[in-house]
Design an enzyme around this catalytic site. Structure first.
Site, short mmCIF file in Angstrom:
data_model
loop_
_atom_site.label_atom_id
_atom_site.label_comp_id
_atom_site.label_asym_id
_atom_site.label_seq_id
_atom_site.Cartn_x
_atom_site.Cartn_y
_atom_site.Cartn_z
N TRP A 108 -1.98 0.21 -3.24
CA TRP A 108 -2.67 -1.03 -3.61
C TRP A 108 -2.01 -1.77 -4.76
O TRP A 108 -1.97 -3.01 -4.76
CB TRP A 108 -4.16 -0.76 -3.89
CG TRP A 108 -4.88 -0.51 -2.60
CD1 TRP A 108 -5.40 0.68 -2.16
CD2 TRP A 108 -5.08 -1.44 -1.54
NE1 TRP A 108 -5.93 0.53 -0.89
CE2 TRP A 108 -5.74 -0.75 -0.48
CE3 TRP A 108 -4.77 -2.79 -1.36
CZ2 TRP A 108 -6.09 -1.38 0.72
CZ3 TRP A 108 -5.13 -3.41 -0.16
CH2 TRP A 108 -5.79 -2.70 0.85
N ASP A 178 -7.59 -3.47 -11.77
CA ASP A 178 -8.22 -3.39 -10.45
C ASP A 178 -8.97 -2.06 -10.43
O ASP A 178 -8.37 -1.00 -10.33
CB ASP A 178 -7.15 -3.44 -9.36
CG ASP A 178 -7.71 -3.27 -7.96
OD1 ASP A 178 -8.92 -2.95 -7.82
OD2 ASP A 178 -6.95 -3.42 -6.99
N LYS A 202 -16.78 0.12 -2.08
CA LYS A 202 -16.58 1.53 -2.43
C LYS A 202 -17.84 2.07 -3.11
O LYS A 202 -18.50 2.96 -2.60
CB LYS A 202 -15.39 1.70 -3.38
CG LYS A 202 -14.12 1.02 -2.94
CD LYS A 202 -13.43 1.70 -1.78
CE LYS A 202 -12.02 1.19 -1.59
NZ LYS A 202 -11.66 0.88 -0.23
#
Length: 367
Positions: A108, A178, A202
């Site tokens: 990511w 992030d 999540k």
């Protein structure tokens, strides 16, 4: 109740992940009619007083959970973490002489770097690519530039199962994090960051909304002339209702925040549960004498995503097939990596983890 919700209890998906059962029950009711309004949550106007109160309560609860300094704005945006990969350099690095700094710690962060490079100069301070992203950097490997417009870090790499257990960077350089996959899973000092973002799917709710915590100083620095949807200032002025927001997803986030505060008892309590879940699973891996092979260096192991493999493709296929028959969902590794990934986000219970750990021990004895 009619239908059973217990199947959700063994959802170990990497995202969208499990939601608390109490939240699912409330959402089911709200799909038909929100008690206070008498209308389906899917048909309530985003301009209603009810929804304004929902957004206000989300802000209040996030500020309370994180003890946010008063100069933070709470934004509820769309476009996921992926849009933030672009909004961050647009706000903080347009026309910068010095490159923005990024840590390349996994899948990511690699995506974030690629997007940022389209918009601003970028320097990768450290990359774990050559080592297959099996660890995070040690402090002595990191040399930062005090003039950088910001430093970007992914606090938890969901694909590789790596998590920072410390805050890195220089205090004088704005930190951007992030936190999509470990936000609200444990306490942290928000005051050390300039901007934090986390998409919901999540630990927070269903896909469709992204929480952004951004300091006033970032808004003041943002360049003029950005499209409104990409401008943190415009979003802050509109209290996240610049266009029609995902009312359902934001309401779900509110219910999760209530659950986290009122049922779990806050972030310290949540962190203790998450540590216990992770310790149980890593204990199985470490006691397996090489049958289960953890990917991440011990010091960098994620408490959210336990990533490992088995000795052969045939065993991995057998493991996934038998786990599926036993009612455990979402265990296949990310398509970029393969292997096995057990995601144990906030709503995954200790009981579900115990059941999976027992299954893993039995599977190893049989094979």
């Amino acid at each position: 109740m009619g239908m059973t919700l217990s199947a959700n209890a063994r959802n170990f998906s990497g995202g969208p992940g499990a939601l608390p059962e109490t939240v699912l029950v409330q959402l089911r009711e709200a799909m038909i009619a929100v008690p206070e309004v008498g209308l389906s949550v899917l048909g309530i106007s985003h301009r209603s007083d009810w929804f304004a109160a929902v957004v206000a309560e989300v802000e209040v609860r996030l500020k309370a959970l994180l003890a946010l300094p008063p100069d933070f704005h709470v934004l509820l945006l769309q476009g996921g973490g992926t849009l933030q990969f672009a909004m961050v350099p647009l706000a903080l690095a347009r026309g910068a002489d010095v490159p923005a700094e990024y840590l390349h710690t996994g899948y990511w962060s690699g995506k974030a770097i690629a997007e940022a490079r389209k918009l601003a100069p970028v320097r990768v301070v450290w990359s774990g690519e050559d080592e297959g992203f099996s660890r995070l950097p040690d402090d002595e490997e990191l040399v930062f530039d005090a003039r950088a417009p910001y430093l970007h870090v992914v606090t938890n790499e969901t694909v590789e199962g790596l998590q920072f257990h410390r805050t890195v960077g220089l205090e004088e350089v704005p930190r951007v994090a992030d936190m999509s996959s470990d936000f609200l899973s444990r306490p942290f000092d928000a005051g050390r960051y300039a901007l934090i973002y986390a998409h919901a799917q999540k630990n927070l709710g269903p896909a469709g909304v992204t929480v952004v915590l951004v300091r006033e100083a970032v808004l003041e620095r943002a360049p003029e002339g950005l499209p409104a949807m990409l401008d943190y200032r415009a979003q802050a002025q509109a209290h996240s209702i610049l266009n029609t927001p995902p009312v359902f997803a934001i309401y779900a986030v509110l219910l999760v925040l209530r659950w986290l505060m009122d049922e779990i008892g806050g972030l310290e309590a949540m962190a203790a549960i998450n540590r216990a879940k992770a310790e149980r699973l890593y204990g199985v891996l470490d006691a397996s004498e090489g049958f289960y092979r953890p990917r991440a260096r011990r010091a960098d192991r994620s408490l959210m995503n336990v990533v490992f493999d088995l000795p052969s493709e045939a065993l991995r296929a057998a493991f996934l097939a038998e786990a599926n028959r036993a009612g455990f969902a979402g265990l296949a590794g990310h398509r970029a990596l393969g292997g096995i990934r057990v995601s144990i986000y906030n709503a995954v219970t200790l009981e579900a983890v115990e059941a999976l750990a027992d299954f893993m021990e039995t599977f190893r004895r049989r094979h």
